[in-house]
Enzyme design. Structure first.
Site, mmCIF file in Angstrom:
data_model
loop_
_atom_site.group_PDB
_atom_site.id
_atom_site.type_symbol
_atom_site.label_atom_id
_atom_site.label_comp_id
_atom_site.label_asym_id
_atom_site.label_seq_id
_atom_site.Cartn_x
_atom_site.Cartn_y
_atom_site.Cartn_z
ATOM 1 N N HIS A 155 -7.478 -4.893 -0.961
ATOM 2 C CA HIS A 155 -6.195 -4.470 -0.803
ATOM 3 C C HIS A 155 -5.298 -4.857 0.368
ATOM 4 O O HIS A 155 -4.159 -4.806 0.459
ATOM 5 C CB HIS A 155 -6.741 -2.861 -0.344
ATOM 6 C CG HIS A 155 -5.494 -2.062 -0.076
ATOM 7 N ND1 HIS A 155 -4.899 -1.573 -1.323
ATOM 8 C CD2 HIS A 155 -4.788 -1.345 0.977
ATOM 9 C CE1 HIS A 155 -3.679 -0.523 -0.871
ATOM 10 N NE2 HIS A 155 -3.658 -0.634 0.250
ATOM 11 N N SER B 247 0.834 -1.112 -0.013
ATOM 12 C CA SER B 247 -0.186 -0.219 0.007
ATOM 13 C C SER B 247 0.836 1.228 0.073
ATOM 14 O O SER B 247 1.680 1.530 -1.105
ATOM 15 C CB SER B 247 -1.223 0.028 1.169
ATOM 16 O OG SER B 247 -1.731 1.157 1.287
ATOM 17 N N ASP C 194 -9.663 -2.857 -5.909
ATOM 18 C CA ASP C 194 -9.077 -2.226 -5.023
ATOM 19 C C ASP C 194 -9.724 -0.835 -4.653
ATOM 20 O O ASP C 194 -9.786 -0.113 -5.644
ATOM 21 C CB ASP C 194 -7.650 -1.782 -5.223
ATOM 22 C CG ASP C 194 -6.823 -1.446 -4.021
ATOM 23 O OD1 ASP C 194 -7.537 -0.727 -3.073
ATOM 24 O OD2 ASP C 194 -5.621 -1.698 -3.966
#
Length: 480
Positions: A457, A177, A429
């Site tokens: 995610h 991320s 996502d």
């Protein structure tokens, strides 16, 4: 857009301590010292914390020669604002050690144990509680973004690989991320320090403005709301019941929470941030079910029903996530966020509750449509409802209006990239837009991408084995 490049000194090792943990792991806790501001090293230093892990081996016969050091792989956590779990609890550890790496879990500056930022800490900065406190605190926080995290990594790398030949001194990084955003900045600033890059949900939206980012993520959030209410249609009425209670009992300020702060209807609706991860729907439903059960049985919200809600998002313990979230999309001078998510959301009919001040959200919402939750967005009212954030409202406003941010990415450098990049990209996502991720993958030569519409995610944790297999397969397998 030119990136600021500074001389990077090797970090200073303050102390380290090793211990053996179950699973044949030797874990070492490191505390490093690095400059607070690389443009002005005399401005002071901060501490970085990291845990390294390698296999604990007890050979029958001692080796004739000391073994060569294993190559490093560094895990960069998401956020911004979150520290690392212990190596024995992390899905990367087993995969990395089985492939011959030693792993370093390095907390980003300002989070975890790396001189963590808090409201009290900011107030104790020199001048942090005086007439210029807003400027002092905002200027400190401006140093906590991904460009300086890259410099911290380089500083630590120079220490840990001192004396090794150049090709062995490079290390691998694994960015989840926001850790992927750090990785893309690393490719821009110091590609000479990298051997390879692994990304999971971390292909940063290079070249996109904050408004473009939130326009895209709001669209995906609307889709996720539809799927949520399809799974739990009864929650449309549950949300209205809870919201009506909050408005009647708490008024415009909200219902006081056990640990401080207030539960308002907008704060309730921000728990939709969980919709972007595996299990998020069920987590939100569980929160709502607890609140509804309390109202149905007692007519009020008990402490037991409120406590899971107030700790659902960790803004009180990880304030960087809230106060710098939009800043990670501000790439260079002239890029002020100006509360981008708030402005974009207010322009959307589905999120009309963002426009409400003293009016009732429940009475103005269409009775035929469920009230939608927001996603990974930070709004000004977070700084009115979370006790740790309330004193920082003026600082948050200052950062939102800041337009002199340094650049985070060097597009010219990225276009001539030679470092192998292996990325897992999630089509659905909710946090990192898939279309923007594809644009970034196409921008950077050498990117190999594993794409799927079956993961979300947080798949690096929720579906770790499958993610690791596909990600390292991009590196190890031959593509015909």
């Amino acid at each position: 857009m030119a990136l600021q490049r500074f001389a990077i000194p090797a970090a200073k090792l303050l102390r380290s301590k090793s211990h053996i943990v179950p699973g044949q792991l030797l874990v070492t806790e490191h505390f490093f010292q690095v400059p607070l501001d690389y443009s002005n090293p005399a401005a002071g230093s901060i501490t970085l914390f990291g845990r390294s892990a390698t296999k604990h081996e007890t050979p029958v016969f001692p080796p004739d020669e000391p073994p060569s050091p294993k190559p490093w792989i560094v895990y960069l956590e998401g956020g911004p604002g979150f520290g690392n779990r212990e190596p024995q609890d992390h899905p990367l550890t087993r995969t990395a050690l089985s492939r011959g790496y030693q792993v370093l879990y390095l907390d980003h500056r300002g989070v975890g144990f790396s001189t963590p930022v808090s409201t009290a800490m900011l107030a104790r900065l020199p001048g942090g509680n005086g007439p210029n406190a807003v400027d002092v605190q905002a200027n400190y926080l401006k140093l906590m973004r991904q460009d300086n995290t890259v410099r911290d990594c380089e500083s630590v790398r120079k220490l840990l690989t001192d004396g090794l030949p150049e090709h062995k001194a490079r290390w691998s990084i694994f960015g989840q991320s926001y850790g992927g955003f750090v990785s893309i900045s690393y490719l821009s600033l110091h590609p000479e320090g990298l051997r390879e890059v692994f990304l999971t949900g971390g292909l940063a939206p290079v070249g996109k403005t904050p408004d473009q980012v939130y326009e895209a993520t709001f669209r995906k959030t609307i889709e996720r709301n539809a799927l949520y209410y399809k799974k739990f249609p009864e929650d449309a009425e549950t949300v209205r019941q809870i919201a009506t209670y909050i408005e009647q009992e708490g008024g415009s300020q909200g219902v006081p929470l056990p640990g401080g702060g207030f539960l308002t209807v907008p704060r309730l609706l921000t728990i939709g941030i969980a919709f972007g991860g595996h299990g998020g729907f069920d987590q939100v439903h569980s929160i709502l079910l607890h609140l509804k059960s309390s109202l149905d049985q007692f007519g009020f919200l008990t402490r037991a029903s409120l406590t899971p809600l107030e700790s659902f998002t960790s803004f009180d313990t990880n304030i960087i996530y809230a106060i710098l979230h939009e800043a990670i999309y501000c790439n260079g001078p002239g890029s002020a966020s100006n509360w981008s998510a708030y402005r974009v959301g207010q322009s959307l009919a589905q999120f009309s509750w963002l426009c409400k001040t003293n009016d009732s959200i429940t009475s103005s919402a269409s009775p035929d449509q469920p009230i939608l939750f927001s996603g990974e967005m930070i709004f000004p009212f977070h700084f009115e409802t979370y006790p740790e954030l309330i004193p920082l409202r003026a600082v948050a406003d200052r950062l939102a209006s800041t337009s002199d941010w340094p650049a985070l990415y060097d597009v010219d450098q990225l276009r001539k990239n030679k470092v192998p990049v292996y990325a897992a990209s999630y089509i659905h996502d909710m946090y990192v837009d898939y279309g923007f991720a594809k644009d970034t993958a196409n921008l950077i030569p050498g990117v190999k991408t594993f794409e799927t519409n079956l993961m979300h995610h947080n798949a690096v944790r929720a579906k770790a084995e499958e993610v690791m297999q596909n990600l390292f397969g991009l590196r190890d397998d031959v593509l015909d």
